[in-house]
Every structure is written in structure tokens, then in C-alpha cells.
Design an enzyme around this catalytic site. Structure first.
Site, short mmCIF file in Angstrom:
data_model
loop_
_atom_site.label_atom_id
_atom_site.label_comp_id
_atom_site.label_asym_id
_atom_site.label_seq_id
_atom_site.Cartn_x
_atom_site.Cartn_y
_atom_site.Cartn_z
N ALA A 67 0.87 -1.17 0.00
CA ALA A 67 0.00 0.00 0.00
C ALA A 67 0.91 1.23 0.00
CB ALA A 67 -0.88 0.00 1.24
N GLY A 113 0.73 -4.92 0.96
CA GLY A 113 -0.44 -4.96 0.10
C GLY A 113 -0.16 -5.60 -1.26
N GLU A 116 -0.39 -9.22 -0.63
CA GLU A 116 -1.83 -9.48 -0.41
C GLU A 116 -2.61 -9.46 -1.73
OE1 GLU A 116 -1.78 -6.29 2.58
OE2 GLU A 116 -2.77 -7.69 3.93
N GLU A 136 4.72 -5.21 7.36
CA GLU A 136 3.97 -4.16 8.05
C GLU A 136 4.46 -3.89 9.46
OE1 GLU A 136 2.62 -6.47 6.17
OE2 GLU A 136 1.12 -5.56 4.85
N1 CAA Z 1 4.63 3.25 -0.59
C1 CAA Z 1 5.05 4.42 -1.10
N2 CAA Z 1 6.23 4.57 -1.72
C2 CAA Z 1 7.02 3.49 -1.82
C3 CAA Z 1 6.66 2.23 -1.31
C4 CAA Z 1 5.38 2.14 -0.68
N3 CAA Z 1 4.92 0.98 -0.19
N4 CAA Z 1 7.66 1.35 -1.53
C5 CAA Z 1 8.62 2.03 -2.18
N5 CAA Z 1 8.24 3.31 -2.35
C6 CAA Z 1 8.99 4.40 -3.01
C7 CAA Z 1 10.17 4.83 -2.14
O1 CAA Z 1 9.76 5.75 -1.13
C8 CAA Z 1 11.06 5.45 -3.18
O2 CAA Z 1 10.57 6.75 -3.50
P1 CAA Z 1 11.62 8.01 -3.64
O3 CAA Z 1 12.44 7.64 -4.84
O4 CAA Z 1 10.70 9.16 -3.87
O5 CAA Z 1 12.42 8.05 -2.36
C9 CAA Z 1 10.83 4.57 -4.41
O6 CAA Z 1 9.59 3.90 -4.19
C10 CAA Z 1 11.92 3.52 -4.59
O7 CAA Z 1 12.03 2.80 -3.36
P2 CAA Z 1 13.42 2.66 -2.56
O8 CAA Z 1 14.33 3.78 -2.85
O9 CAA Z 1 13.08 2.39 -1.12
O10 CAA Z 1 13.97 1.32 -3.26
P3 CAA Z 1 14.96 0.24 -2.62
O11 CAA Z 1 15.36 -0.64 -3.74
O12 CAA Z 1 16.02 0.90 -1.80
O13 CAA Z 1 14.03 -0.59 -1.60
C11 CAA Z 1 12.03 -1.77 -0.92
C12 CAA Z 1 12.97 -1.36 -2.09
C13 CAA Z 1 12.78 -2.77 -0.01
C14 CAA Z 1 10.82 -2.43 -1.55
C15 CAA Z 1 11.65 -0.51 -0.11
O14 CAA Z 1 11.17 0.48 -1.01
C16 CAA Z 1 10.58 -0.76 0.91
O15 CAA Z 1 10.87 -1.28 1.97
N6 CAA Z 1 9.33 -0.36 0.60
C17 CAA Z 1 8.20 -0.47 1.52
C18 CAA Z 1 7.70 -1.89 1.60
C19 CAA Z 1 6.59 -1.98 2.62
O16 CAA Z 1 6.79 -1.70 3.79
N7 CAA Z 1 5.41 -2.38 2.16
C20 CAA Z 1 4.25 -2.52 3.00
C21 CAA Z 1 3.46 -1.25 3.00
S1 CAA Z 1 2.21 -1.25 4.26
C22 CAA Z 1 0.96 -2.17 3.60
O17 CAA Z 1 0.99 -2.65 2.50
C23 CAA Z 1 -0.21 -2.32 4.57
C24 CAA Z 1 -1.29 -3.17 4.12
O18 CAA Z 1 -1.29 -4.37 4.32
C25 CAA Z 1 -2.47 -2.57 3.55
#
Ligand code: CAA
Length: 260
Positions: A67, A113, A116, A136
């Protein structure tokens, strides 16, 4: 309807749906959820002439990285957390209850998400580059789009509990071993070819039998756990830990949780 974040292409009765926000690793924002709702709930809901849908993520890095965390801050105040989870669950039920098979081909990250979403599809094909996880708890949060239910359904309670509580990521081979991925392929092209082969096979069967099989398979699972997940997700978005987790993500630092 025209779509902003979905690319749709039809070929020989198979619909190729690509989630396309590559700069945010295809994270599911409100707009993308609305477009998925439009696709599965309206535009394609009555399309009996198609064999099925193949879902992928745009770019080389991710299927869907979750998400949209950056949208969370504005959409989880008051009772917004529970509403957000319920909305995502409802859209994903449209996919699970779609009348034709939906196959996710996962290349790169399928997190939160995104994992999911893949689990709401009827089958999953992972490329060797796939990475699955429910991270999460790193955000002081729980899975809210059906992950606590479907991960248990697919891989069993013990392993699902471990993955959700540790936020560990797993690769394609482990996902296949656990039953999360139906098949593993070398790359995206081979994954789409495998999904096409399956849909050509299911498309040669009686369409009513395919639809009724999906209905009956879905009926095996109760939905009360999904309601419990909505409530728990809502409670977790009211904590200081959640605010700290999301802020730490945006500031690209480790979260400092206090348990409040
Ligand atoms: N939401 C919004 N933006 C996101 C994102 C997310 N879930 N995942 C990545 N991005 C964005 C980053 O902020 C980044 O943006 P900027 O260039 O503007 O800084 C861009 O995508 C590229 O990401 P990274 O620079 O972080 O890339 P990386 O290769 O270093 O890392 C990753 C990749 C490990 C996937 C890392 O991006 C990450 O940990 N992302 C979040 C994953 C996460 O926590 N997902 C769960 C979300 S909560 C959820 O989904 C709840 C639910 O059940 C409903």
C-alpha cells in the site's frame, strides 16, 4: 473508462493487466485501488468472452511494493485506518470472486499490500527475482488487505505467523516450497508464457464449470477473520508506533518503537 495506473491489453481472449507506478515501485495508492475496482467490478465483470487475466507490475524492480505508505499519513486519522483496510479488502474480494481465473506473475518485490494482492489472485507464478513479504510490523502496523487470512490459508498458520511477525522476505523457491507460488520461472517473459498456458487450458473447459469451481473454492473460507483484521489494522493505526514507523520510512531511517 481510461486508466491512469493500470495498463490493459487484450490478446487472444487473455487480458494483460499491468500495475504501473514504477517510480513508487507500483505501490497501491487510492487511485490505483479505484482503478482495480473499476476493472474487476465494472468494466470486465460481465465479460464472458475472456479466458482470464494475467496481472504483472511495471518495471524490473517490483510487482507491487505495498500500500502507498506516503498516503497513509493523511488517510488514517480518526477511524481512517479501519476504513482504509476495509476498502482494500473489498477491492481484493472483487479479484478473488472474479468469474475467470486471475494469475499474478510476480517479478521483484511483492510486499505488504502487494503480497496481499498476489494472494487475492487465484494463482501465482514467481520469477527467480521475486521477493515476497509482509513487512507491516516494521511500520508498527499489521497486514490490512487480507494478508493475515490468505497467508494462513496458503502456507499454514506456523509459517504465516513467522513471516508476519518477523517481516522476513522470502524468494521464489521458498515461496514455491511453501505453496505460495504455483510455479517458478526464470524471468518475466517465461512467467507470462506459463500463465498464458494455464489460461489457454482453463479457457478450453466449460466456462460455467470454471466460474462455479471458483465460487465453490472461495466458499471454503470464512470471512469473519477478515473483519477481525480490519479492526486490528484500525487499532494499530491509532498508535504512536505507527506514526513513528511511517515517519521513519519517509525519512529513510530505522524506527524507534516505544510500544505506545
Ligand atoms: N509506498 C510508497 N512509496 C514506496 C513504497 C510504498 N509501499 N515502496 C517504495 N516506495 C517508493 C520509495 O519511497 C522510493 O521513493 P523516492 O524515490 O521518492 O524516495 C521509491 O519507491 C523507490 O524505493 P526505494 O528507494 O526504497 O527502493 P529500494 O530498492 O532501496 O528498496 C524496498 C525497495 C525494499 C521495496 C523498499 O522500497 C521498501 O521497503 N518499501 C516499503 C515496503 C513496505 O513496507 N510495504 C508494506 C506497506 S504497508 C501495507 O501494505 C499495509 C497493508 O497491508 C495494507
Amino acid at each position: 473508462m481510461s486508466y491512469q495506473n493500470l495498463q490493459i491489453e487484450e490478446k487472444d481472449g487473455i487480458v494483460h493487466l499491468t500495475i504501473s507506478r514504477p517510480k513508487a515501485l507500483n505501490a497501491l495508492n487510492g487511485q490505483t485501488l479505484s482503478e482495480l475496482e473499476q476493472f474487476f467490478g465494472n468494466d470486465y465483470a460481465e465479460r464472458n468472452d475472456i479466458h482470464g487475466v494475467i496481472m504483472t507490475g511495471a518495471g524490473e524492480k517490483a510487482f507491487v511494493a505495498g500500500a502507498d505508505i506516503k498516503e497513509f499519513i493523511s488517510s488514517t486519522s480518526d477511524n481512517g485506518g479501519a476504513i482504509l483496510a476495509k476498502r482494500g479488502q473489498d477491492v481484493f474480494f472483487l479479484i478473488e470472486r472474479f468469474h475467470r481465473p486471475v494469475i499474478a506473475v510476480i517479478h521483484g518485490f511483492a510486499l505488504g499490500g502487494g503480497c496481499e494482492l498476489a494472494m487475492a489472485c487465484h494463482m501465482r507464478i514467481a520469477t527467480e527475482a521475486a521477493r515476497f513479504g509482509q513487512p507491516e510490523v516494521n511500520l508498527g502496523l499489521i497486514p490490512g488487505y487480507g494478508g493475515t487470512q490468505r497467508l494462513v490459508q496458503l502456507i499454514g498458520k506456523a509459517k504465516a505467523t513467522e513471516l508476519i511477525l518477523t517481516a522476513d522476505m522470502i524468494g521464489a523457491q521458498e515461496a514455491h516450497r511453501l505453496g505460495l507460488a504455483n510455479h517458478v520461472t526464470s524471468d518475466l517473459e517465461a512467467g507470462v508464457a506459463k500463465a498464458t498456458e494455464i489460461l489457454e487450458k482453463t479457457g478450453s473447459k466449460g466456462p460455467v464449470a470454471i466460474e462455479e469451481s471458483l465460487n465453490a473454492i472461495n466458499a471454503y473460507f470464512s470471512t469473519s477473520g477478515f473483519d477481525a483484521e480490519v479492526e486490528a489494522f484500525g487499532r494499530s493505526t491509532k498508535t504512536e508506533d505507527f506514526r513513528e514507523g511511517v515517519t521513519a520510512f519517509v525519512e529513510k531511517r530505522k524506527a524507534n518503537f516505544t510500544g505506545k
